[in-house]
Design a protein around this motif. Structure first.
Motif, PDB file in Angstrom:
ATOM      1  N   PRO A  83       0.821  -1.216   0.000  1.00  0.00           N
ATOM      2  CA  PRO A  83       0.000   0.000   0.000  1.00  0.00           C
ATOM      3  C   PRO A  83       0.856   1.268   0.000  1.00  0.00           C
ATOM      4  N   ALA A  84       0.191   2.407  -0.146  1.00  0.00           N
ATOM      5  CA  ALA A  84       0.845   3.677   0.141  1.00  0.00           C
ATOM      6  C   ALA A  84       1.222   3.684   1.621  1.00  0.00           C
ATOM      7  N   LEU A  85       2.281   4.423   1.965  1.00  0.00           N
ATOM      8  CA  LEU A  85       2.807   4.399   3.326  1.00  0.00           C
ATOM      9  C   LEU A  85       2.816   5.798   3.924  1.00  0.00           C
ATOM     10  N   LEU A  86       2.359   5.897   5.178  1.00  0.00           N
ATOM     11  CA  LEU A  86       2.440   7.142   5.931  1.00  0.00           C
ATOM     12  C   LEU A  86       3.160   6.840   7.236  1.00  0.00           C
ATOM     13  N   PHE A  87       4.393   7.335   7.346  1.00  0.00           N
ATOM     14  CA  PHE A  87       5.182   7.153   8.566  1.00  0.00           C
ATOM     15  C   PHE A  87       4.834   8.284   9.533  1.00  0.00           C
ATOM     16  N   GLU A  88       4.371   7.893  10.733  1.00  0.00           N
ATOM     17  CA  GLU A  88       3.850   8.874  11.681  1.00  0.00           C
ATOM     18  C   GLU A  88       4.715   9.031  12.932  1.00  0.00           C
ATOM     19  N   SER A  89       5.773   8.224  13.069  1.00  0.00           N
ATOM     20  CA  SER A  89       6.645   8.321  14.242  1.00  0.00           C
ATOM     21  C   SER A  89       8.077   8.070  13.780  1.00  0.00           C
ATOM     22  N   ILE A  90       8.833   9.160  13.605  1.00  0.00           N
ATOM     23  CA  ILE A  90      10.157   9.076  13.001  1.00  0.00           C
ATOM     24  C   ILE A  90      11.196   9.566  14.002  1.00  0.00           C
ATOM     25  N   LYS A  91      12.247   8.796  14.168  1.00  0.00           N
ATOM     26  CA  LYS A  91      13.309   9.114  15.121  1.00  0.00           C
ATOM     27  C   LYS A  91      13.836  10.545  14.902  1.00  0.00           C
ATOM     28  N   ASP A  92      14.024  11.259  15.964  1.00  0.00           N
ATOM     29  CA  ASP A  92      14.539  12.639  15.967  1.00  0.00           C
ATOM     30  C   ASP A  92      13.531  13.657  15.441  1.00  0.00           C
ATOM     31  N   HIS A  93      12.315  13.217  15.141  1.00  0.00           N
ATOM     32  CA  HIS A  93      11.336  14.135  14.562  1.00  0.00           C
ATOM     33  C   HIS A  93       9.983  14.050  15.261  1.00  0.00           C
ATOM     34  N   LEU A 131       2.766   6.450  -2.909  1.00  0.00           N
ATOM     35  CA  LEU A 131       1.370   6.720  -3.272  1.00  0.00           C
ATOM     36  C   LEU A 131       1.028   6.169  -4.651  1.00  0.00           C
ATOM     37  N   LEU A 132       1.965   6.259  -5.604  1.00  0.00           N
ATOM     38  CA  LEU A 132       1.665   5.925  -6.997  1.00  0.00           C
ATOM     39  C   LEU A 132       2.380   4.665  -7.470  1.00  0.00           C
ATOM     40  N   SER A 133       2.784   3.804  -6.548  1.00  0.00           N
ATOM     41  CA  SER A 133       3.568   2.629  -6.933  1.00  0.00           C
ATOM     42  C   SER A 133       2.717   1.448  -7.386  1.00  0.00           C
ATOM     43  N   LYS A 134       1.412   1.606  -7.368  1.00  0.00           N
ATOM     44  CA  LYS A 134       0.510   0.522  -7.760  1.00  0.00           C
ATOM     45  C   LYS A 134      -0.506   1.073  -8.746  1.00  0.00           C
ATOM     46  N   ARG A 135      -0.829   0.284  -9.763  1.00  0.00           N
ATOM     47  CA  ARG A 135      -1.700   0.771 -10.833  1.00  0.00           C
ATOM     48  C   ARG A 135      -3.071   1.183 -10.318  1.00  0.00           C
ATOM     49  N   SER A 136      -3.581   0.466  -9.322  1.00  0.00           N
ATOM     50  CA  SER A 136      -4.915   0.795  -8.808  1.00  0.00           C
ATOM     51  C   SER A 136      -4.943   2.198  -8.225  1.00  0.00           C
ATOM     52  N   ARG A 137      -3.859   2.596  -7.508  1.00  0.00           N
ATOM     53  CA  ARG A 137      -3.825   3.935  -6.925  1.00  0.00           C
ATOM     54  C   ARG A 137      -3.585   4.996  -7.991  1.00  0.00           C
ATOM     55  N   LEU A 138      -2.760   4.679  -8.975  1.00  0.00           N
ATOM     56  CA  LEU A 138      -2.557   5.612 -10.081  1.00  0.00           C
ATOM     57  C   LEU A 138      -3.868   5.852 -10.813  1.00  0.00           C
ATOM     58  N   ALA A 139      -4.645   4.793 -11.013  1.00  0.00           N
ATOM     59  CA  ALA A 139      -5.946   4.939 -11.674  1.00  0.00           C
ATOM     60  C   ALA A 139      -6.869   5.839 -10.852  1.00  0.00           C
ATOM     61  N   MET A 140      -6.860   5.669  -9.527  1.00  0.00           N
ATOM     62  CA  MET A 140      -7.693   6.525  -8.678  1.00  0.00           C
ATOM     63  C   MET A 140      -7.313   7.992  -8.857  1.00  0.00           C
ATOM     64  N   VAL A 141      -6.022   8.284  -8.854  1.00  0.00           N
ATOM     65  CA  VAL A 141      -5.550   9.658  -8.987  1.00  0.00           C
ATOM     66  C   VAL A 141      -5.940  10.243 -10.348  1.00  0.00           C
TER      67      VAL A 141
END
Length: 495
Positions: A48-58, A70-80
């Motif tokens: 899937p698309a990835l959202l990192f919400e807890s990143i070291k030092d940030h 976000l766009l690494s899969k054809r199904s999501r590219l089609a949605m966009v």
């Protein structure tokens, strides 16, 4: 097809999540290679698309989240693109072919969410953003991996948005790779000649249609903002930068404004970086620098980045975009250049468009050479179309097995079916090209030896009555035999 209208990055993440196409990573992860390794594993699994919400030092910096894939899969590219998730590649290509030729100009508005926070000059600190080291051999933290870099031609006034890589140099500098033959590089060349710094704005995180179009060349003289409007069916809303006269999307997450000084004495080391070829692209080299004068950003902004690098079975966002955009662009080039009989154009994601396959209804013996010449002469050939494979229209160019069969039995290397076009302009990051032939400082571009594989049936044979034409026929059954078997198929005992 439903028109989606413009939406910001957060809205698109919500849409992906509702469709089961987003993974929120809440466990703490390290920006130093761990994020990149997770992203690579997910790409390999067609994840899937990835959202990192807890990143070291940030945990307490102005930006704490990172979105990728976000766009690494054809199904999501089609949605966009506003199409059904199960749409075919050919339908995506045809949609993009049409939209790339349309335009709805943007409108300027007074302000927008990207102006919620403004940091100027001495307060600029790029380390406030959770920029990964994506690959373990990268030369630094690449903050420009999927940003839209906005420039304006000083002579024509035409705005351009492209995607160029750039890493954090100092707390307010971004050394970047910019090539003179690209649109942004052509603009920079004019500033070099004028001996003036070039204004620039880096846009990070917006409607993913920006990523799709910013990373693909639109026709010369046309602004990506106009084409974005055509895709979304409404004008893009833009706001003016704080420290220069450029316009940027009002709903962006982050905008970094600055200037690039053409003086080589201001250059900083950039590279190496794991590039779309799936290899480390080059070696550290002194390159032009964006000196960041101002950063504007939304409340709780999300940094947008991408794990670059295509490997067999592990397709990046660039791979999926290129499979559609580079095929659509090539098809439009062939049409504009008057090449007849084009039936299908396909880019296999694993090649990112370095290889391209074209199926034609062959009209004359030199037809395949005309296809290659039209593609190689276009500005879009800077990074792509190194190897052009042309086949007859009985071959499905999306199927490598069929292409392999055509190469096996329709190519005669001694009859000019394999053509090498040496010394052409080309990629500066192709690992098969010696480093000395990739020197931008010396050559202005990379050097490519391009290849045409003409896997069409030759017209050089004399026609034979037994063949019904110039080339031996295939062993496909006769139409009447197929019709008979179709009719009787249930009698044979198969379901």
């Amino acid at each position: 097809m439903e028109s989606t209208g413009f939406a910001d990055l957060k809205t698109w993440l919500d849409r992906f999540e509702a469709a089961g196409e987003l993974k929120r990573v809440t466990a703490e992860v390290n920006w130093d290679r761990e994020i990149g390794t997770i992203a690579r594993r997910s790409l390999t699994k067609k994840g899937p698309a990835l959202l990192f919400e807890s990143i070291k030092d940030h945990r307490a910096t102005v930006c704490t989240k990172l979105a990728t894939a976000l766009l690494s899969k054809r199904s999501r590219l089609a949605m966009v693109l506003g199409l059904p998730r199960g749409v075919s590649v050919r339908e995506l290509v045809q949609h993009v072919r049409r939209k790339n030729r349309e335009a709805i100009p943007p409108v300027e508005v007074k302000t927008g969410p990207v102006k919620e926070n403004i940091v100027r000059r001495g307060d600029v600190d790029l380390y406030q953003f959770p920029t990964p080291i994506w690959h373990f051999r990268d030369g630094g933290r690449y903050i420009l991996s999927f940003a839209g870099i906005v420039t304006r031609d000083p002579d024509t006034g035409i705005t351009n948005m492209g995607v160029y890589r750039g890493m954090i140099g100092q707390r307010n500098t971004i050394p970047m790779l910019i090539v003179p033959s690209q649109h942004g590089g052509q603009t920079f060349t004019k500033y070099i000649q004028k001996k003036q710094p070039m204004p620039v704005a880096a846009v990070m995180g917006y409607d993913p249609i920006m990523d799709f179009l910013g990373g693909s060349p639109v026709p010369s003289g046309m602004c990506e903002y106009d084409v974005m409007g055509a895709y979304r069916g409404e004008p893009l809303q833009l706001v003016r930068c704080e420290t220069n006269d450029l316009l940027v999307p009002a709903g962006a997450e982050i905008v970094m404004e600055g200037f690039i000084d053409p003086d080589p004495n201001t250059f900083e080391m950039e590279g190496a970086f794991g590039e779309y070829t799936g290899h480390t692209g080059d070696v550290p080299t002194p390159r032009p620098v964006i000196k960041v004068e101002c950063i504007t950003y939304r409340n709780d902004p999300i940094l947008r980045g991408t794990q670059e690098g295509t490997l067999p079975g592990s397709y990046s966002e660039n791979s999926m975009m290129s499979s559609v955009q580079r095929a659509a662009i090539a098809w439009n080039i062939l049409e504009q250049q008057g090449v007849p009989g084009v039936v299908n154009v396909h880019v296999h994601p694993v090649t990112n468009g370095t290889n391209i396959c074209v199926a034609i209804n062959k009209r004359y013996q030199g037809h395949a050479k005309q296809v290659a010449a039209a593609l190689w002469g276009s500005g879009s050939a800077q990074w792509r179309y190194k190897h052009v494979i042309v086949v007859d229209d009985d071959i499905d160019v999306s199927d490598y097995e069929q292409i392999d069969w055509a190469i096996a039995y329709r190519v005669n290397a001694g009859m000019d079916d394999i053509v090498i076009f040496p010394g052409s302009f080309g990629s500066t990051i192709d690992p098969s090209t010696p480093l000395e032939e990739r020197s931008i400082a010396k050559l202005g571009s990379g050097i490519w030896n391009r290849v045409l594989i003409d896997a069409t049936s030759t017209w050089m044979y004399e026609p034979k009555a037994e063949w019904g034409g110039r080339f031996p026929p295939t062993v496909h059954p006769a139409p009447e035999d197929e019709a008979l078997v179709d009719k009787r198929w249930p009698e044979y005992g198969w379901e």
